[in-house]
Design an enzyme around this catalytic site. Structure first.
Site, PDB file in Angstrom:
ATOM      1  N   HIS A 145       0.845  -1.178   0.000  1.00 25.24           N
ATOM      2  CA  HIS A 145       0.000   0.000   0.000  1.00 25.24           C
ATOM      3  C   HIS A 145       0.887   1.237   0.000  1.00 25.24           C
ATOM      4  O   HIS A 145       2.075   1.162   0.326  1.00 25.24           O
ATOM      5  CB  HIS A 145      -0.866   0.043   1.256  1.00 25.24           C
ATOM      6  N   CYS A 200      -0.627   2.739  -6.399  1.00 20.82           N
ATOM      7  CA  CYS A 200      -1.196   3.892  -7.073  1.00 20.82           C
ATOM      8  C   CYS A 200      -0.308   5.105  -6.805  1.00 20.82           C
ATOM      9  O   CYS A 200       0.605   5.066  -6.006  1.00 20.82           O
ATOM     10  CB  CYS A 200      -2.597   4.190  -6.564  1.00 20.82           C
TER      11      CYS A 200
END
Length: 483
Positions: free
Chosen positions: A321, A364
């Protein structure tokens, strides 16, 4: 007759069940399917080949070809007195190969299909083939045979298979298209498949068989290129470091709502693909799982301090993450991406100076969705069959030369991860590396193909998109030879 019989006995005792199935499949043009289906052991298979005059006292050419095709070079050399090089030369002579290009293509596809992809084929063929033929023990070769029986697969009928491959793994589709291009030529490829007929002749067969036994050499490609390539001859090439964070329970205990980090289901699929591909590319694999921020720093420092003087490259894959400019440890603490990449500059890691340092980061670079609607993000709470990772920005790459940073998505956007299939980016990356490295393609060409494939995907129901982006300071072509 006695000498061949002794050899056949030894060979038969060395073959396992899967190899026997492969030999039977490759022989289907010469032995009726009904005869082959009843065969359960190699000795019976060889007896049928003798009955069909495919194995004779004075000629074991067909058996040699079969062993070569299934990769049993040890038996080819020890029992039949031939070698890989001899077979490659022999099979490029028009008319010498007895295994058809079509059947060998199917066999090669079956070898490259993963267990998950096999399940996908079975699922998509559920209405076409009998369910009793699609049980858990059914192999990909069995699926091909059933498709042939139903008339939806054949030498001049590849449309159904191509449609399935386009949906399951585009690399498999490219293999079929490459086969067709070599077999038919560019002009005939413009003709619809059903109108081509079977006029390809021996020239087309020889052209494809030559490419199938002697793929393009990275060395020969490199010699013709005007731009110099990085040295890539050491064994091993270097370390492929995989930092794989899945379980974020520690972070959920420490981070208040609404920023609790969910477990990254599906990351094990990515890690397995990276291990498989970089092992084939002759890298030493070092995988570390579920690291806190401090543990990430410690592991990176260990490899920074290693002596890489006998290695040609360093690869680091980060699966975690994150958000702009950082990745999270499993404790929810932040690690700047630039801190990790800068650890391997020439000043900080002298033995890698002038050598390529490659980083692939699955994350991301923000929270925005292209054509976006709210779905689960790694800082969110919603449930979805496709999830996202949040990541970093372009200034993570050092200004120094010889770095490549492969990013999963454009700045400010999310990237997608399937809990069952892994991430769009890492899966496409591994498939294209596996397909293109043996053909001598450089890494930037490969990453361009990855961009194309990932950009074509969409996340239902609102067709969210993803666009990867490489950033680099490479000075030479970076090619990963497989030999």
């Amino acid at each position: 007759m006695e000498l061949p019989r002794r050899r056949l006995l030894v060979v038969s005792e060395e073959l396992d069940e899967a190899e026997l199935a492969a030999l039977k499949f490759l022989s289907l043009e010469h032995v009726p399917m009904r005869r082959l289906e009843a065969i359960q052991e190699p000795k019976a298979f060889f007896e049928v080949l003798q009955e069909k005059d495919m194995i004779e006292a004075g000629s074991l050419a067909f058996l040699k070809e079969l062993l070569y095709r299934v990769g049993r070079i040890d038996l080819l050399e020890a029992q039949l007195g031939s070698s890989r090089e001899e077979m490659e030369r022999e099979l490029q002579i028009p008319g010498r190969a007895k295994v058809s290009p079509y059947r060998y293509l199917l066999f090669q596809l079956s070898e490259d299909i993963t267990e998950y992809e096999l399940k996908s084929f079975k699922f998509l063929l559920g209405k076409e083939l009998p369910k009793c033929r699609l049980n858990p023990k059914t192999t990909m070769l069995d699926v091909f045979i059933e498709m042939e029986k139903k008339g939806i697969l054949g030498e001049d009928n590849l449309s159904t298979l191509k449609s399935l491959c386009a949906e399951i793994n585009i690399i498999l589709l490219k293999r079929i298209e490459e086969y067709e291009l070599n077999l038919f030529g560019e002009e005939e490829m413009l003709i619809p498949e059903e109108q081509r007929g079977s006029t390809r002749g021996p020239e087309g067969h020889a052209r494809w068989l030559a490419s199938s036994v002697a793929p393009d050499s990275p060395g020969s490609w490199n010699e013709s290129s005007q731009l110099e390539a990085y040295k890539m001859t050491s064994r091993p090439r270097g370390v492929c470091l995989i930092l794989n964070n899945h379980n974020f329970a520690k972070a959920r205990e420490a981070v208040p709502e609404p920023k609790k980090l969910k477990d990254r289901n599906g990351t094990a699929v990515d890690a397995a693909a990276l291990r498989r591909v970089f092992s084939k590319l002759h890298f030493t694999i070092a995988e570390y799982k579920d690291l806190t921020a401090e543990e990430i720093r410690k592991i990176v420092n260990i490899y920074r301090c290693e002596d890489h003087k006998d290695k040609d490259c360093f690869v680091c894959c980060i699966l975690s993450h994150g958000k702009k400019g950082i990745v999270y440890g499993v404790d929810g603490q932040e690690v700047p991406i630039q801190e990790l990449t800068t650890s391997f500059t020439g000043q900080n890691c002298h033995s890698l100076a002038g050598k390529p340092k490659v980083f692939f980061v699955q994350a991301c670079q923000g929270d925005a969705c292209q054509k976006g609607v709210t779905i689960e993000t790694d800082s969110g709470e919603q449930d979805s069959s496709v999830e996202t990772d949040a990541g970093f920005q372009l200034d993570c790459i050092p200004a120094e030369a010889d770095f490549l940073l492969g990013m999963a998505t454009l700045q400010d956007y999310v990237s997608y991860r399937s809990p069952r299939q892994g991430t769009w980016y890492i899966q496409a990356l591994c498939q294209h590396l596996e397909y293109s490295c043996p053909r001598g393609e450089d890494i930037l060409t490969i990453l361009t193909a990855v961009n194309q494939e990932v950009s074509r995907k969409s996340c239902e129901p609102n067709a969210e998109k993803q666009m990867p982006q490489p950033s680099f300071t490479l000075r030479k072509k970076l090619i990963f030879p497989v030999n």
